[in-house]
Write a protein that holds these residues in place. Structure first.
Motif, PDB file in Angstrom:
ATOM      1  N   LEU A  80       0.830  -1.213   0.000  1.00 26.75           N
ATOM      2  CA  LEU A  80       0.000   0.000   0.000  1.00 26.75           C
ATOM      3  C   LEU A  80       0.863   1.262   0.000  1.00 26.75           C
ATOM      4  O   LEU A  80       0.516   2.256  -0.647  1.00 26.75           O
ATOM      5  CB  LEU A  80      -0.931   0.024   1.217  1.00 26.75           C
ATOM      6  CG  LEU A  80      -2.114  -0.922   1.193  1.00 26.75           C
ATOM      7  CD1 LEU A  80      -2.896  -0.833   2.499  1.00 26.75           C
ATOM      8  CD2 LEU A  80      -3.035  -0.638   0.006  1.00 26.75           C
ATOM      9  N   LEU A  81       1.980   1.210   0.695  1.00 25.00           N
ATOM     10  CA  LEU A  81       2.874   2.366   0.735  1.00 25.00           C
ATOM     11  C   LEU A  81       3.445   2.705  -0.640  1.00 25.00           C
ATOM     12  O   LEU A  81       3.738   3.865  -0.934  1.00 25.00           O
ATOM     13  CB  LEU A  81       4.027   2.119   1.711  1.00 25.00           C
ATOM     14  CG  LEU A  81       3.672   2.141   3.192  1.00 25.00           C
ATOM     15  CD1 LEU A  81       4.886   1.747   4.023  1.00 25.00           C
ATOM     16  CD2 LEU A  81       3.168   3.525   3.594  1.00 25.00           C
ATOM     17  N   HIS A  82       3.569   1.687  -1.487  1.00 25.53           N
ATOM     18  CA  HIS A  82       4.151   1.900  -2.807  1.00 25.53           C
ATOM     19  C   HIS A  82       3.109   2.023  -3.912  1.00 25.53           C
ATOM     20  O   HIS A  82       3.480   2.139  -5.092  1.00 25.53           O
ATOM     21  CB  HIS A  82       5.128   0.762  -3.136  1.00 25.53           C
ATOM     22  CG  HIS A  82       6.293   0.697  -2.196  1.00 25.53           C
ATOM     23  ND1 HIS A  82       7.198   1.726  -2.030  1.00 25.53           N
ATOM     24  CD2 HIS A  82       6.703  -0.283  -1.339  1.00 25.53           C
ATOM     25  CE1 HIS A  82       8.091   1.384  -1.126  1.00 25.53           C
ATOM     26  NE2 HIS A  82       7.816   0.165  -0.684  1.00 25.53           N
ATOM     27  N   ALA A  83       1.833   2.001  -3.540  1.00 26.71           N
ATOM     28  CA  ALA A  83       0.776   2.107  -4.557  1.00 26.71           C
ATOM     29  C   ALA A  83       0.839   3.486  -5.214  1.00 26.71           C
ATOM     30  O   ALA A  83       1.081   4.500  -4.560  1.00 26.71           O
ATOM     31  CB  ALA A  83      -0.585   1.890  -3.919  1.00 26.71           C
ATOM     32  N   LYS A  84       0.593   3.483  -6.530  1.00 23.86           N
ATOM     33  CA  LYS A  84       0.715   4.724  -7.298  1.00 23.86           C
ATOM     34  C   LYS A  84      -0.573   5.534  -7.347  1.00 23.86           C
ATOM     35  O   LYS A  84      -0.538   6.750  -7.471  1.00 23.86           O
ATOM     36  CB  LYS A  84       1.172   4.399  -8.709  1.00 23.86           C
ATOM     37  CG  LYS A  84       2.583   3.816  -8.731  1.00 23.86           C
ATOM     38  CD  LYS A  84       3.018   3.549 -10.141  1.00 23.86           C
ATOM     39  CE  LYS A  84       4.406   3.094 -10.323  1.00 23.86           C
ATOM     40  NZ  LYS A  84       5.026   2.146  -9.528  1.00 23.86           N
ATOM     41  N   ASP A  85      -1.710   4.813  -7.225  1.00 23.40           N
ATOM     42  CA  ASP A  85      -2.988   5.516  -7.300  1.00 23.40           C
ATOM     43  C   ASP A  85      -4.068   4.734  -6.562  1.00 23.40           C
ATOM     44  O   ASP A  85      -3.835   3.631  -6.069  1.00 23.40           O
ATOM     45  CB  ASP A  85      -3.393   5.781  -8.756  1.00 23.40           C
ATOM     46  CG  ASP A  85      -3.441   4.531  -9.603  1.00 23.40           C
ATOM     47  OD1 ASP A  85      -3.674   3.429  -9.055  1.00 23.40           O
ATOM     48  OD2 ASP A  85      -3.249   4.622 -10.833  1.00 23.40           O
ATOM     49  N   LEU A  86      -5.274   5.315  -6.516  1.00 22.99           N
ATOM     50  CA  LEU A  86      -6.397   4.701  -5.813  1.00 22.99           C
ATOM     51  C   LEU A  86      -6.799   3.373  -6.444  1.00 22.99           C
ATOM     52  O   LEU A  86      -7.165   2.430  -5.735  1.00 22.99           O
ATOM     53  CB  LEU A  86      -7.594   5.663  -5.800  1.00 22.99           C
ATOM     54  CG  LEU A  86      -8.790   5.213  -4.986  1.00 22.99           C
ATOM     55  CD1 LEU A  86      -8.427   4.945  -3.544  1.00 22.99           C
ATOM     56  CD2 LEU A  86      -9.910   6.235  -5.077  1.00 22.99           C
ATOM     57  N   THR A  87      -6.692   3.243  -7.746  1.00 19.84           N
ATOM     58  CA  THR A  87      -7.038   1.992  -8.423  1.00 19.84           C
ATOM     59  C   THR A  87      -6.128   0.862  -7.928  1.00 19.84           C
ATOM     60  O   THR A  87      -6.593  -0.251  -7.643  1.00 19.84           O
ATOM     61  CB  THR A  87      -6.907   2.155  -9.952  1.00 19.84           C
ATOM     62  OG1 THR A  87      -7.729   3.243 -10.365  1.00 19.84           O
ATOM     63  CG2 THR A  87      -7.307   0.909 -10.694  1.00 19.84           C
TER      64      THR A  87
END
Length: 127
Positions: A80-87
């Motif tokens: 989650l920390l490395h997620a780029k966007d809400l999708t």
């Protein structure tokens, strides 16, 4: 102190025989009860060992599951920390929840089998 050639406190042979037979029966009944109690105590002791062994298995499996679940949760948090966007957050969350639901169902099933096996072992007579 004699009366008719007998000691006044002498027990007639028939009464002595009846008393001895009653005493023998009581002794045999007591010995049988004691033997049964010892067998029961040994069986309970054996079952106690089975119950302890089953409890160890359940505890070991539960610790194993906890370690796995914590590791998966930490991996999820890192992703989650490395997620780029809400999708991507939603995709990661869906995958995590689905994976955890499946893992928890499997873990519950395995623990149920271990507990059932331990209960059957504890109830089985020792040979």
């Amino acid at each position: 102190m004699e009366q008719n050639g007998r000691d006044r406190f002498e027990i007639p042979k028939e009464m002595r025989s009846m008393a001895e037979a009653g005493f023998d029966q009581a002794r045999k009944a007591f010995e049988h009860m004691l033997s049964s109690a010892q067998q029961t105590a040994n069986a309970i002791e054996g079952r106690g060992a089975s119950v302890r062994e089953g409890a160890k298995d359940v505890a070991a499996k539960a610790v194993s599951y906890a370690e796995r679940n914590v590791t998966v949760s930490l991996d999820y948090a890192q992703q989650l920390l490395h997620a780029k966007d809400l999708t991507e957050v939603m995709r990661l969350h869906t995958e995590y929840v689905q994976g955890q639901m499946k893992a928890l169902a499997e873990q519950a099933s395995e623990l149920g089998q271990i507990v059932s096996r331990a209960a059957m072992d504890a109830g089985r007579p020792k040979e």
